[in-house]
Design an enzyme around this catalytic site. Structure first.
Site, mmCIF file in Angstrom:
data_model
loop_
_atom_site.group_PDB
_atom_site.id
_atom_site.type_symbol
_atom_site.label_atom_id
_atom_site.label_comp_id
_atom_site.label_asym_id
_atom_site.label_seq_id
_atom_site.Cartn_x
_atom_site.Cartn_y
_atom_site.Cartn_z
ATOM 1 N N HIS A 95 0.841 -1.206 0.000
ATOM 2 C CA HIS A 95 0.000 0.000 0.000
ATOM 3 C C HIS A 95 0.869 1.245 0.000
ATOM 4 O O HIS A 95 0.608 2.200 -0.751
ATOM 5 C CB HIS A 95 -0.924 0.006 1.211
ATOM 6 C CG HIS A 95 -1.666 1.303 1.384
ATOM 7 N ND1 HIS A 95 -2.863 1.583 0.746
ATOM 8 C CD2 HIS A 95 -1.367 2.430 2.100
ATOM 9 C CE1 HIS A 95 -3.273 2.806 1.060
ATOM 10 N NE2 HIS A 95 -2.379 3.336 1.888
ATOM 11 N N GLU A 96 1.908 1.256 0.840
ATOM 12 C CA GLU A 96 2.796 2.421 0.891
ATOM 13 C C GLU A 96 3.562 2.576 -0.419
ATOM 14 O O GLU A 96 3.826 3.691 -0.860
ATOM 15 C CB GLU A 96 3.759 2.306 2.077
ATOM 16 C CG GLU A 96 3.075 2.258 3.437
ATOM 17 C CD GLU A 96 2.071 3.376 3.647
ATOM 18 O OE1 GLU A 96 2.245 4.473 3.084
ATOM 19 O OE2 GLU A 96 1.083 3.153 4.384
ATOM 20 N N HIS A 99 1.694 4.567 -2.911
ATOM 21 C CA HIS A 99 1.901 6.012 -2.868
ATOM 22 C C HIS A 99 3.152 6.419 -3.645
ATOM 23 O O HIS A 99 3.180 7.476 -4.283
ATOM 24 C CB HIS A 99 2.021 6.483 -1.410
ATOM 25 C CG HIS A 99 0.733 6.419 -0.657
ATOM 26 N ND1 HIS A 99 -0.430 7.018 -1.110
ATOM 27 C CD2 HIS A 99 0.411 5.842 0.537
ATOM 28 C CE1 HIS A 99 -1.405 6.802 -0.236
ATOM 29 N NE2 HIS A 99 -0.922 6.091 0.767
#
Length: 226
Positions: A95-96, A99
């Site tokens: 998920h990170e 980004h």
């Protein structure tokens, strides 16, 4: 009745969401991913698969303190996710990375959120004091100024939603395509990501509820002046 609904939103909703997040995260922190990779290894693989060799992966203190730092180009993962080989660890790690991919492709909402940071920080730190001054002085103009400051912080929260949901969508795609999880593990990973996303939804609802409360207060003061 209105105040009851208001207090449910600002108190009960965030609490319930946090309980749900902790329960979901704890559950899938105990479920090993089929790839056997740690969250850090998964993040590194997805970064490399997307040509982001310059983005580092580092361990950071704290519980669920995971984040992507766009200034230093670093994905920072909390210890349980950095070293863990669970569905939860890999989901949070990728998920990170989502980004970082947004940063790479110049994703519009992410750019907008970054541009709003100074204004949102100022608005969130000053709005309450300005509104409080307006209440003490019975000044509708002060309250209106505080509302504008608070609105900047609320806008930041609203813009954060598509950024987080898009990062989760990218993460799911990358986890499957990179072989980090099997297709039958996708549902479990989605539960982790959705639980985390709900915290942002709850924060946004609280921020909007607070803003509406002060807007109604301003309207009431204006009506009294007339």
């Amino acid at each position: 009745m209105g105040y009851i609904v208001y207090f449910i939103i600002i108190m009960a909703v965030p609490l319930l969401v946090q309980i749900y997040l902790k329960k979901t995260y704890s559950t899938y922190l105990e479920v090993p991913a089929s790839s056997g990779m740690t969250g850090a290894e998964a993040a590194r693989k997805v970064l490399d698969d997307n040509g982001l060799y310059h983005v580092a992966v580092e361990e950071v203190r704290g519980h669920l303190s995971d984040h992507y730092d766009p200034r230093d180009k670093v994905v920072r993962l909390s210890s349980s996710n950095f070293h863990g080989t669970s569905i939860a660890a890999i989901s949070v790690g990728t998920h990170e990375v989502g980004h970082a991919i947004q940063d790479q492709v110049d994703y519009g909402p992410l750019r907008l959120r970054h541009s709003l940071v100074p204004v949102a920080n100022f608005g969130s730190s000053m709005s309450f004091f300005v509104i409080l001054a307006g209440m003490l002085l019975q000044s509708a103009n002060f309250i209106l100024l505080g509302i504008f400051l608070m609105a900047a912080a609320v806008l930041f929260q609203v813009v954060t939603l598509p950024v987080e949901f898009n990062a989760s969508s990218r993460a799911l795609t990358q986890m499957v395509s990179s072989g980090l999880i099997r297709n039958d593990e996708e549902g479990e990973a989605r539960k982790v990501l959705n639980a985390a996303a709900l915290t942002y939804v709850a924060a946004t609802l609280v921020a909007i509820a607070e803003l509406l409360r002060f807007v109604l207060m301003f309207i009431g003061m204006r009506n009294d002046e007339e």
